[in-house]
Design a protein around this motif. Structure first.
Motif, PDB file in Angstrom:
ATOM      1  N   LEU A 138       0.905  -1.348   0.673  1.00 15.85           N
ATOM      2  CA  LEU A 138      -0.119  -0.422   0.147  1.00 15.85           C
ATOM      3  C   LEU A 138       0.826   1.434   0.012  1.00 15.85           C
ATOM      4  O   LEU A 138       2.061   1.267   0.548  1.00 15.85           O
ATOM      5  N   PRO A 139       0.547   1.832  -0.651  1.00 19.30           N
ATOM      6  CA  PRO A 139       0.771   3.569  -0.459  1.00 19.30           C
ATOM      7  C   PRO A 139       0.958   4.036   0.410  1.00 19.30           C
ATOM      8  O   PRO A 139      -0.246   4.188   0.972  1.00 19.30           O
ATOM      9  N   THR A 156       2.428  -0.794  14.028  1.00 21.46           N
ATOM     10  CA  THR A 156       0.264  -1.355  14.000  1.00 21.46           C
ATOM     11  C   THR A 156      -0.480  -0.645  13.245  1.00 21.46           C
ATOM     12  O   THR A 156      -0.137   0.465  12.661  1.00 21.46           O
ATOM     13  N   CYS A 157      -1.554  -1.133  13.374  1.00 15.85           N
ATOM     14  CA  CYS A 157      -2.799  -0.923  12.230  1.00 15.85           C
ATOM     15  C   CYS A 157      -3.878  -1.641  12.948  1.00 15.85           C
ATOM     16  O   CYS A 157      -4.317  -2.158  13.591  1.00 15.85           O
ATOM     17  N   ALA A 158      -5.157  -0.893  12.551  1.00 20.96           N
ATOM     18  CA  ALA A 158      -6.189  -0.980  12.569  1.00 20.96           C
ATOM     19  C   ALA A 158      -6.857  -0.571  11.231  1.00 20.96           C
ATOM     20  O   ALA A 158      -6.691   0.474  10.721  1.00 20.96           O
ATOM     21  N   VAL A 159      -7.892  -1.698  10.525  1.00 20.77           N
ATOM     22  CA  VAL A 159      -9.073  -0.896   9.602  1.00 20.77           C
ATOM     23  C   VAL A 159     -10.864  -0.961  10.233  1.00 20.77           C
ATOM     24  O   VAL A 159     -11.283  -0.985  11.242  1.00 20.77           O
ATOM     25  N   GLU A 218     -10.145   1.914   4.794  1.00 21.84           N
ATOM     26  CA  GLU A 218      -8.604   2.744   5.575  1.00 21.84           C
ATOM     27  C   GLU A 218      -8.640   1.731   6.182  1.00 21.84           C
ATOM     28  O   GLU A 218      -9.028   0.723   7.279  1.00 21.84           O
ATOM     29  N   VAL A 219      -7.126   1.864   5.982  1.00 20.49           N
ATOM     30  CA  VAL A 219      -6.043   1.322   7.400  1.00 20.49           C
ATOM     31  C   VAL A 219      -5.461   2.712   7.831  1.00 20.49           C
ATOM     32  O   VAL A 219      -5.586   3.697   7.453  1.00 20.49           O
ATOM     33  N   VAL A 242      -0.200   9.157  13.194  1.00 23.91           N
ATOM     34  CA  VAL A 242      -0.944   8.193  12.438  1.00 23.91           C
ATOM     35  C   VAL A 242      -1.389   8.415  10.919  1.00 23.91           C
ATOM     36  O   VAL A 242      -2.017   9.232  10.807  1.00 23.91           O
ATOM     37  N   VAL A 243      -1.365   7.340  10.504  1.00 20.12           N
ATOM     38  CA  VAL A 243      -1.455   7.759   8.656  1.00 20.12           C
ATOM     39  C   VAL A 243      -2.588   6.963   8.398  1.00 20.12           C
ATOM     40  O   VAL A 243      -2.868   5.775   7.895  1.00 20.12           O
ATOM     41  N   ARG A 244      -3.510   7.503   7.626  1.00 13.21           N
ATOM     42  CA  ARG A 244      -4.699   7.085   6.720  1.00 13.21           C
ATOM     43  C   ARG A 244      -4.216   6.427   5.741  1.00 13.21           C
ATOM     44  O   ARG A 244      -3.380   7.254   4.786  1.00 13.21           O
TER      45      ARG A 244
END
Length: 158
Positions: free
Chosen positions: A109-110, A121-124, A128-129, A151-153
């Protein structure tokens, strides 16, 4: 230590399973039906049957699936944060075969991650992640204050 914990209905924490051969066990994702538990670790991905604890490596042709730091499940896919100089500091979407649970396709993913911050870490949510990125570990021992985490979307769409 290769341990996966669960919280019992009485709010008690217990060891669910031990996987001493999995180094740097860090990512964890459960399928929507609870039938598979994916574990991300230094060496790759593994899938566990929660009912009997059997474990197997998740295969994927020509895919670097290791160095997992954070991971989440969404619609027969894993969204994985990898942070290593071996594979890069990146976020990938891995499509899984519904029958075997093995990897069929990997897309990077870009990210748009700020310079100098490493994703961990991440959350969906929806399509969007949201990825949390912070300072490199080697800065943590220095006297200077590391940059604030970000935090990057990112979009999950192809």
């Amino acid at each position: 230590r290769g341990e996966v914990f669960r919280i019992r209905p009485e709010n008690e924490l217990e060891i669910f399973r031990r996987f001493p051969d999995l180094i740097y066990l860090n990512g964890l994702a459960v399928t929507a039906d609870g039938g598979r538990l994916y574990l991300g670790h230094y060496g790759g991905l593994s899938v566990v049957s929660p009912s009997d604890g059997t474990i197997e490596a998740v295969g994927g042709k020509n895919m670097a699936l290791g160095m997992v730091d954070g991971m989440t499940w969404v619609d027969h896919r894993l969204v994985i944060v990898q942070n290593s100089r071996h594979v890069g500091f990146r976020v990938v979407r891995v499509d899984l075969d519904e029958n075997t649970g093995h990897a069929e396709r990997l897309d990077v993913l870009p990210s748009g991650l700020p310079e100098g911050l490493i994703p961990y870490t991440c959350a969906v949510s929806g399509d969007e992640v949201f990825v949390v990125a912070g300072a490199p570990f080697e800065l943590m021992d220095l006297d200077e204050e590391p940059p604030a985490p970000a935090v990057v979307r990112m979009s999950l769409a192809r």
